[in-house]
Design an enzyme around this catalytic site. Structure first.
Site, short mmCIF file in Angstrom:
data_model
loop_
_atom_site.label_atom_id
_atom_site.label_comp_id
_atom_site.label_asym_id
_atom_site.label_seq_id
_atom_site.Cartn_x
_atom_site.Cartn_y
_atom_site.Cartn_z
N THR A 87 0.83 -1.08 0.07
CA THR A 87 -0.12 -0.09 0.13
C THR A 87 1.01 1.20 -0.02
O THR A 87 1.89 1.22 0.42
CB THR A 87 -0.79 -0.15 1.35
OG1 THR A 87 -2.05 -1.26 0.96
CG2 THR A 87 -1.58 1.41 1.58
N ARG B 4 -13.77 -7.55 -0.84
CA ARG B 4 -12.92 -7.31 0.25
C ARG B 4 -12.46 -5.81 0.27
O ARG B 4 -12.02 -5.49 -0.74
CB ARG B 4 -11.96 -8.45 0.19
CG ARG B 4 -11.11 -7.97 1.76
CD ARG B 4 -9.71 -7.23 1.36
NE ARG B 4 -8.86 -7.14 2.64
CZ ARG B 4 -7.81 -6.50 2.78
NH1 ARG B 4 -7.24 -5.65 1.77
NH2 ARG B 4 -7.02 -6.43 3.80
N ILE B 5 -12.66 -5.11 1.34
CA ILE B 5 -12.25 -3.64 1.71
C ILE B 5 -11.40 -3.71 2.93
O ILE B 5 -11.91 -4.17 4.03
CB ILE B 5 -13.23 -2.76 1.90
CG1 ILE B 5 -14.19 -2.79 0.43
CG2 ILE B 5 -12.84 -1.70 2.09
CD1 ILE B 5 -15.58 -2.02 0.46
N GLY B 6 -10.03 -3.21 2.82
CA GLY B 6 -9.42 -3.20 4.03
C GLY B 6 -9.22 -1.90 4.53
O GLY B 6 -10.40 -0.98 4.60
N ASP B 7 -8.42 -1.68 5.14
CA ASP B 7 -8.24 -0.14 6.17
C ASP B 7 -7.90 1.10 5.22
O ASP B 7 -8.37 2.13 5.55
CB ASP B 7 -7.08 -0.49 7.41
CG ASP B 7 -5.70 -0.61 6.63
OD1 ASP B 7 -5.66 -1.49 5.84
OD2 ASP B 7 -4.99 0.30 7.03
N THR C 120 -0.18 0.97 6.69
CA THR C 120 -0.05 -0.29 5.87
C THR C 120 0.38 -1.43 6.77
O THR C 120 1.22 -1.37 7.47
CB THR C 120 1.12 0.17 5.06
OG1 THR C 120 1.47 -0.94 4.20
CG2 THR C 120 2.63 0.45 5.78
N GLY C 121 -0.43 -2.16 6.29
CA GLY C 121 -0.40 -3.59 7.09
C GLY C 121 -1.43 -4.46 6.90
O GLY C 121 -2.09 -4.69 6.00
N ALA C 122 -1.71 -5.52 7.85
CA ALA C 122 -2.86 -6.40 7.97
C ALA C 122 -4.06 -5.53 7.98
O ALA C 122 -4.38 -5.18 9.32
CB ALA C 122 -2.53 -7.29 9.14
N GLY C 123 -4.76 -5.37 7.04
CA GLY C 123 -5.81 -4.32 6.87
C GLY C 123 -6.98 -4.68 8.02
O GLY C 123 -7.26 -3.77 8.85
#
Length: 395
Positions: free
Chosen positions: A255, A283-286, A306-309
């Site tokens: 990201t 799917r939607i992340g952070d 940025t990371g594990a959403g």
């Protein structure tokens, strides 16, 4: 209203001197002995915490994602240059805005848009594939002066999702638009649109094939490799990234994001992503969620994560950093470290954040093995960090 020129930032030099790009090996931080070495923590204990920022007098910073970072021993000079140039070019795009007295919002949009156009990064042109071999992109932007924000999620035809997020903020009463509605809104407002094949790159295709092989029990890599966290690299992917057509490294599918402060001391933050390799459609992340992947408030911080959403959503990562600064009186380094290194790993995921205070204090803690990022100081120095020894984890 014309903004006050950023005279305290970078005076216009008659010689038009070029910006120096440097790599810093180890950032300052607490938990180090007098010789600068990292002090070891007792077994089973959390890291001791961090009180000092990585840098001061920062006016703009960017990240290219948290993950395993680049392996110094296996990275060719060409690849190293490509990544450093990619980060530096984004900062220069933002710097042009700030030099002219422009806003921090314009600066972070310009920086992120530059990264979206670069296939090295998992955003825009370099977006990863979903499980059905498509592309769904997310982005958000926030202004610290009045907490205005805009975001798009699951877009499939906007060339620059960050421009879509900005349009939502400026031209609609909403904060978040998704899917076809977001694509249509962008097109109606004159944004550039593309077909899905625009986002295609060989490295991302090979990463999808490796993820699907792993899901079937093969050895191609980790199933569902996180677009922000990296995955094992298949032989085919190594060949692809070493080809003249692309030097994108499979270990750094990150990201992208940017934070900035302008001459009016207004903060802004922006984030953009293609998500996770082999993610479920929808799917939607952070990244498009205000308070999780992006946050900016003039009295506290501008932050892009940025990371594990899923973990960053559950932990409300970026707004928690702001809250710790506002209600606990923590400095930017202490607050960011507490959230990223001490809190979020307990929820089952890692990652990082770039966090900028209005006084120019900057920190970039991460619990993942590495995080590609860089920052620009008010005297014009650009620093890029792409190798793990330049940006050690839990620091």
């Amino acid at each position: 209203m014309r903004r006050r020129p950023l005279t305290w930032l970078i005076p216009v030099l008659a010689t038009a001197a070029a910006v120096t790009v440097t790599a810093v090996v180890v950032p300052d931080g607490a938990g180090r002995d007098p010789d600068g070495r990292t002090a070891p923590a007792a077994h089973g204990e959390r890291p001791a915490g961090k009180g000092r920022p990585d840098a001061r007098d920062v006016v703009l910073a960017v990240h290219g994602g948290a993950g395993t970072a680049l392996d110094r021993d296996k990275t060719t000079p060409e690849r190293e240059k490509a990544y450093r140039d990619g980060l530096a070019d984004a900062m220069k795009a933002g710097r042009k805005i700030l030099d002219k007295g422009g806003s921090s919002v314009d600066a972070v949009q310009a920086a992120v848009q530059k990264l979206e156009d670069n296939p090295l990064f998992n955003a825009g042109k370099g977006a990863v594939f979903t499980a059905d071999a498509g592309h769904e992109l997310d982005a958000s932007i926030m202004r610290g002066s009045d907490l205005r924000a805009g975001a798009v999620a699951g877009v499939k035809s906007l060339r620059n999702p960050i421009a879509g997020a900005r349009a939502v903020m400026d031209k609609s009463p909403h904060v978040l638009l998704s899917g076809e509605g977001a694509d249509d809104f962008g097109a109606r407002n004159g944004l550039k649109t593309v077909t899905q094949d625009y986002y295609w790159t060989q490295a991302r295709w090979d990463a999808l094939m490796a993820a699907k092989e792993a899901a079937r029990g093969g050895k191609g890599g980790k199933a569902g490799g996180d677009g922000k966290g990296g995955s094992d690299v298949s032989d085919g992917e190594k060949a692809a990234v070493d080809s003249p057509a692309s030097v994108a490294d499979a270990q750094s599918k990150g990201t992208v994001g940017a934070v900035a402060v302008d001459g009016d001391r207004d903060l802004a933050a922006a984030t953009s992503t293609g998500g996770m390799t082999n993610k479920l459609p929808g799917r939607i992340g952070d990244s498009p969620l205000i308070g999780s992947g992006t946050y900016a408030k003039n009295s506290t911080v501008a932050a892009s994560a940025t990371g594990a959403g899923e973990v960053f959503i559950r932990g409300a990562a970026t707004s928690t950093i702001s809250n710790l600064m506002e209600f606990k009186g923590a400095g930017v380094a202490t607050a960011a470290y507490e959230v990223i290194v001490e809190r979020l790993p307990g929820l089952g995921g890692d990652g990082g954040v770039i966090a900028l205070a209005p006084n120019g204090e900057f920190d970039a803690p991460h619990s993942s093995p590495g995080m590609l990022h860089g920052y620009l100081t008010k005297d014009g120095k650009i620093v890029t960090k792409i190798f793990p020894d330049e940006t050690p984890p839990n620091s």
